[in-house]
Design a protein around this motif. Structure first.
Motif, PDB file in Angstrom:
ATOM      1  N   PRO A 135       0.808  -1.235   0.000  1.00 15.91           N
ATOM      2  CA  PRO A 135       0.000   0.000   0.000  1.00 15.91           C
ATOM      3  C   PRO A 135       0.837   1.279   0.000  1.00 15.91           C
ATOM      4  O   PRO A 135       0.524   2.222  -0.718  1.00 15.91           O
ATOM      5  CB  PRO A 135      -0.836  -0.126   1.285  1.00 15.91           C
ATOM      6  N   LEU A 136       1.909   1.314   0.773  1.00 22.62           N
ATOM      7  CA  LEU A 136       2.745   2.511   0.811  1.00 22.62           C
ATOM      8  C   LEU A 136       3.416   2.759  -0.553  1.00 22.62           C
ATOM      9  O   LEU A 136       3.604   3.908  -0.957  1.00 22.62           O
ATOM     10  CB  LEU A 136       3.796   2.384   1.911  1.00 22.62           C
ATOM     11  N   GLN A 137       3.740   1.686  -1.269  1.00 21.78           N
ATOM     12  CA  GLN A 137       4.333   1.849  -2.599  1.00 21.78           C
ATOM     13  C   GLN A 137       3.309   2.413  -3.584  1.00 21.78           C
ATOM     14  O   GLN A 137       3.655   3.217  -4.453  1.00 21.78           O
ATOM     15  CB  GLN A 137       4.883   0.520  -3.103  1.00 21.78           C
ATOM     16  N   TRP A 138       2.038   2.005  -3.450  1.00 14.05           N
ATOM     17  CA  TRP A 138       0.987   2.586  -4.303  1.00 14.05           C
ATOM     18  C   TRP A 138       0.852   4.075  -4.041  1.00 14.05           C
ATOM     19  O   TRP A 138       0.705   4.876  -4.965  1.00 14.05           O
ATOM     20  CB  TRP A 138      -0.357   1.882  -4.069  1.00 14.05           C
ATOM     21  N   VAL A 139       0.922   4.447  -2.760  1.00 17.86           N
ATOM     22  CA  VAL A 139       0.859   5.866  -2.401  1.00 17.86           C
ATOM     23  C   VAL A 139       2.046   6.600  -3.014  1.00 17.86           C
ATOM     24  O   VAL A 139       1.900   7.693  -3.586  1.00 17.86           O
ATOM     25  CB  VAL A 139       0.825   6.054  -0.864  1.00 17.86           C
ATOM     26  N   ALA A 142       1.485   7.125  -6.728  1.00 19.74           N
ATOM     27  CA  ALA A 142       0.505   8.193  -6.976  1.00 19.74           C
ATOM     28  C   ALA A 142       1.143   9.567  -6.736  1.00 19.74           C
ATOM     29  O   ALA A 142       0.965  10.488  -7.536  1.00 19.74           O
ATOM     30  CB  ALA A 142      -0.718   8.008  -6.083  1.00 19.74           C
ATOM     31  N   LEU A 143       1.909   9.700  -5.654  1.00 21.17           N
ATOM     32  CA  LEU A 143       2.581  10.968  -5.374  1.00 21.17           C
ATOM     33  C   LEU A 143       3.610  11.304  -6.456  1.00 21.17           C
ATOM     34  O   LEU A 143       3.750  12.457  -6.854  1.00 21.17           O
ATOM     35  CB  LEU A 143       3.263  10.925  -4.005  1.00 21.17           C
TER      36      LEU A 143
END
Length: 166
Positions: A135-139, A142-143
């Motif tokens: 999940p943190l990698q998806w964030v 996106a950033l």
């Protein structure tokens, strides 16, 4: 002392890499004044061909094993991953250079395309089942995309609006 010298060599190599990567678009734009997009793509590969041949010969066992294990991926990357990217960049640059209405947006479009390559790479690796993104990698992806768009448009979202006929 060797550790310091090794660190300096790495930093120098990275600086050279960043310079050539950053200079690619203006150089391509300049060279398209004399070469067609296909000629420029072929010229770039003729320049790198001798070192690549040497690398294949020097590491033939490792490379042969890699090709045997991942034949279809290597073939797809050989056709689509590098030449198609460079040819598309050259064609797009030529189109943008020749269209006075898009002169101001050429750099922005190029920045968005090139700046989002790592995010697209991660996304396609996920879609093909080669990577699992937490999940943190998806964030982070996106950033990264949002940041690239923000920098390329200088914060002006209207700059992304497409205008018919331009």
């Amino acid at each position: 002392m060797d550790r310091v010298r090794g660190g300096l060599n790495i930093h120098l190599a990275l600086a050279v890499l960043v310079f050539f990567w950053g200079a690619a678009y203006p150089i391509v734009k300049y060279l398209l004044g004399w070469l067609s997009p296909l000629e420029l793509t072929l010229a770039r590969f003729w320049i790198i061909l001798p070192p690549l041949i040497w690398m294949v010969i020097a590491g033939r066992r490792e490379i042969a094993g890699l090709i045997r294990r991942h034949f279809w991926q290597v073939l797809a990357l050989s056709i689509l991953g590098v030449p198609a990217y460079h040819l598309s960049l050259n064609l797009g640059t030529r189109l943008l250079r020749d269209d006075p209405a898009s002169a101001g947006s050429a750099a922005m479009i190029s920045a968005i395309l090139v700046g989002t390559v790592p995010a697209w790479t991660a996304l396609f690796a996920r879609l093909w089942g080669q990577e699992r993104l937490r999940p943190l990698q998806w964030v982070g992806q996106a950033l990264s995309m949002l940041g690239t768009f923000f920098i390329a448009t200088r914060g002006d979202v209207e700059a992304l609006r497409f205008h018919p006929g331009s």
